[in-house]
Design an enzyme around this catalytic site. Structure first.
Site, short mmCIF file in Angstrom:
data_model
loop_
_atom_site.label_atom_id
_atom_site.label_comp_id
_atom_site.label_asym_id
_atom_site.label_seq_id
_atom_site.Cartn_x
_atom_site.Cartn_y
_atom_site.Cartn_z
N ASP A 1 1.80 -5.54 8.35
CA ASP A 1 0.64 -4.67 8.34
C ASP A 1 -0.59 -5.55 8.15
O ASP A 1 -0.72 -6.23 7.12
CB ASP A 1 0.77 -3.63 7.21
CG ASP A 1 -0.34 -2.60 7.27
OD1 ASP A 1 -1.45 -2.94 7.72
OD2 ASP A 1 -0.10 -1.45 6.84
N PHE B 1 0.85 -1.19 0.00
CA PHE B 1 0.00 0.00 0.00
C PHE B 1 0.89 1.24 0.00
O PHE B 1 1.83 1.33 0.79
CB PHE B 1 -0.88 -0.03 1.25
CG PHE B 1 -1.96 1.01 1.26
CD1 PHE B 1 -3.11 0.84 0.51
CD2 PHE B 1 -1.82 2.16 2.02
CE1 PHE B 1 -4.12 1.80 0.52
CE2 PHE B 1 -2.82 3.12 2.04
CZ PHE B 1 -3.97 2.94 1.28
N ARG C 1 -13.24 -4.06 -6.83
CA ARG C 1 -12.89 -4.80 -5.62
C ARG C 1 -14.15 -5.06 -4.78
O ARG C 1 -14.97 -4.16 -4.59
CB ARG C 1 -11.89 -3.95 -4.83
CG ARG C 1 -11.18 -4.65 -3.71
CD ARG C 1 -10.07 -3.79 -3.14
NE ARG C 1 -10.57 -2.61 -2.46
CZ ARG C 1 -9.91 -1.94 -1.51
NH1 ARG C 1 -8.70 -2.35 -1.15
NH2 ARG C 1 -10.43 -0.89 -0.95
C1 PLP Z 1 -6.05 1.08 4.77
C2 PLP Z 1 -4.56 1.00 4.80
C3 PLP Z 1 -3.79 2.07 5.28
C4 PLP Z 1 -4.42 3.36 5.69
O1 PLP Z 1 -3.65 4.07 6.62
P1 PLP Z 1 -4.32 5.23 7.48
O2 PLP Z 1 -3.20 5.86 8.18
O3 PLP Z 1 -5.32 4.58 8.38
O4 PLP Z 1 -5.02 6.14 6.52
C5 PLP Z 1 -2.41 1.89 5.37
N1 PLP Z 1 -1.82 0.74 4.96
C6 PLP Z 1 -2.54 -0.29 4.47
C7 PLP Z 1 -1.86 -1.55 4.05
C8 PLP Z 1 -3.93 -0.18 4.36
O5 PLP Z 1 -4.64 -1.19 3.85
#
Ligand code: PLP
Length: 395
Positions: free
Chosen positions: A182, A111, A354
């Site tokens: 994560d 991400f 999705r």
């Molecule tokens: C949804 C998501 C985020 C979002 O981060 P925020 O700080 O909550 O906006 C970050 N990393 C991953 C892998 C996600 O799926």
């Protein structure tokens, strides 16, 4: 188990919600709890509520509830801030553990926020740090004994492909590198066992499968044996051993409390607390089987009725998370048309439709109906209508 819980959610009539992987729907109990926190706690107790309503304990107490969902022990999870910040906290703590090494490994599909945070942290640390990105199936080659930390998202936000958590953690550890997972698309969706994986850090958010609402706080897990030596990068007053002594010098709290930074978002914490109550008597492996049944049914119906859509998720449900993605050239507009007809999924550039499957509020009738609507959108070429073409800021 599924239909029985649907009535715990406040879903609008006529909506089939296939986007709980991005923002979970509103649990009725959350609505009540937030009103109560506003009126009886903030409104009535005012500042006394930090003590009388245990506001100060929320980050740790809710961390213990999340611990159960990710296979952690009490006292190893802290709730607060956003996932992006928790990625920063975990990665900087990991880099501190192996100060002589300079390479952070992640994968090309991660991400963007996780990678941006890694970029930013590396810039702060100095010029000789680098981020090494490998394709998800080539991590073996990228992880060697020069690596300072491995940072990966367990379930890919686009394809839904899942890394083998135990195996990759072992590879990182064999190379002497701490492992950070994560769990944004895993927590509350699939059984996760941070202890058996023996990963060093895990982070995740609570507004996706955990249904705690937009802006809900994130969490960080640290393997218990590491907690006493972790030096938080963001040394806020509430991570201090004795914040109300207002010492000039920073001393981290003994346990996981050192990962706190500043004042917790009390209303969001109250929402999270009520949302987590749904998980008290849930069997995660049952939930996971139900999710697989729904997604397999969806895939087979889509492939049968909507041949223009190309599956981009792994076909084996054990190789993915709880969402499924299809590539379609006109995916953005097709998704807008679908949403207009009450079936809510989402779109990820460049061409991914999705669909998330959360068995708490979805059943097979919902799956069948949503594919029927999808087929109608495609058969009638509704994606070609001008009103579905304009891109909005959030896709
Ligand atoms: C949804 C998501 C985020 C979002 O981060 P925020 O700080 O909550 O906006 C970050 N990393 C991953 C892998 C996600 O799926």
């Amino acid at each position: 188990m599924t239909a029985a819980r649907k009535d715990l959610f406040d879903l609008p009539d006529g909506v089939i919600y296939l986007d709980g992987n991005s923002l979970g729907p509103l649990p009725k109990a959350v609505k009540e709890r937030v009103m109560q926190t506003l009126q009886q706690e903030w409104g009535h107790e005012l500042i006394r509520a930090w003590n009388t309503k245990n506001w100060m304990d929320q980050p740790r107490r809710l961390g213990d509830k999340i611990a159960r969902i990710i296979g952690a022990t009490p006292g190893s999870v802290m709730v607060g801030d956003t996932l992006s910040i928790q990625v920063f906290q975990a990665l900087s703590a990991a880099l501190d553990m192996v100060p002589e090494r300079r390479i952070v490994v992640s994968d090309t599909e991660n991400f963007p926020s996780d990678l941006y945070i890694a970029d930013g942290l590396i810039r702060l640390k100095g010029k000789d740090y680098t981020l090494r990105l490998a394709p998800p199936d080539r991590l073996n080659d990228a992880i060697d004994d020069s690596v300072a930390a491995v940072l990966l998202t367990h379930v890919d936000y686009r394809s839904g492909a899942r890394h083998e958590m135990d195996r990759v953690t072992r590879i990182a550890h064999e190379a002497g590198a701490p492992m950070i997972w994560d769990l944004a698309h895993s927590a509350g969706a699939i059984p996760v066992d941070v202890i058996s994986s023996s990963c060093d850090f895990a982070v995740g958010c609570t507004y996706k499968y955990l249904n705690a609402g937009p802006g809900a706080p994130a969490f960080i897990y640290i393997r218990p044996d590491l907690i006493p030596s972790v030096k938080p990068a963001l040394t806020g007053w509430l991570g201090h051993a004795a914040p109300f002594e207002f010492d000039r010098s920073y001393r981290p709290a003994d346990g996981i409390g050192r990962m706190r930074i500043g004042t917790p978002p009390v209303l969001q914490m109250a929402a999270l607390d009520a949302a987590l109550a749904l998980w008290d008597d849930l069997d995660l492996s049952e939930l996971w089987s139900a999710s697989q049944a729904l997604s397999q049914r969806f895939i087979s119906h889509v492939e049968q009725h909507c041949p223009d859509l190309q599956l981009v998720s792994p076909r084996d449900p054990d190789a993915r998370g709880s969402h499924v993605s299809f590539a379609f050239e006109h995916g953005y507009a097709a998704m807008q048309a679908l949403i207009d007809k009450g079936v809510i999924g989402d779109f990820r550039a460049p061409n991914i439709m999705r669909f998330g499957f959360a068995p708490l509020y979805l059943d097979t009738a919902d799956i069948d109906h949503s594919v029927k609507i999808l087929r109608e959108v495609l058969d009638r070429r509704l994606w070609d209508h001008s009103r579905y073409l304009a891109r909005r800021p959030v896709t």
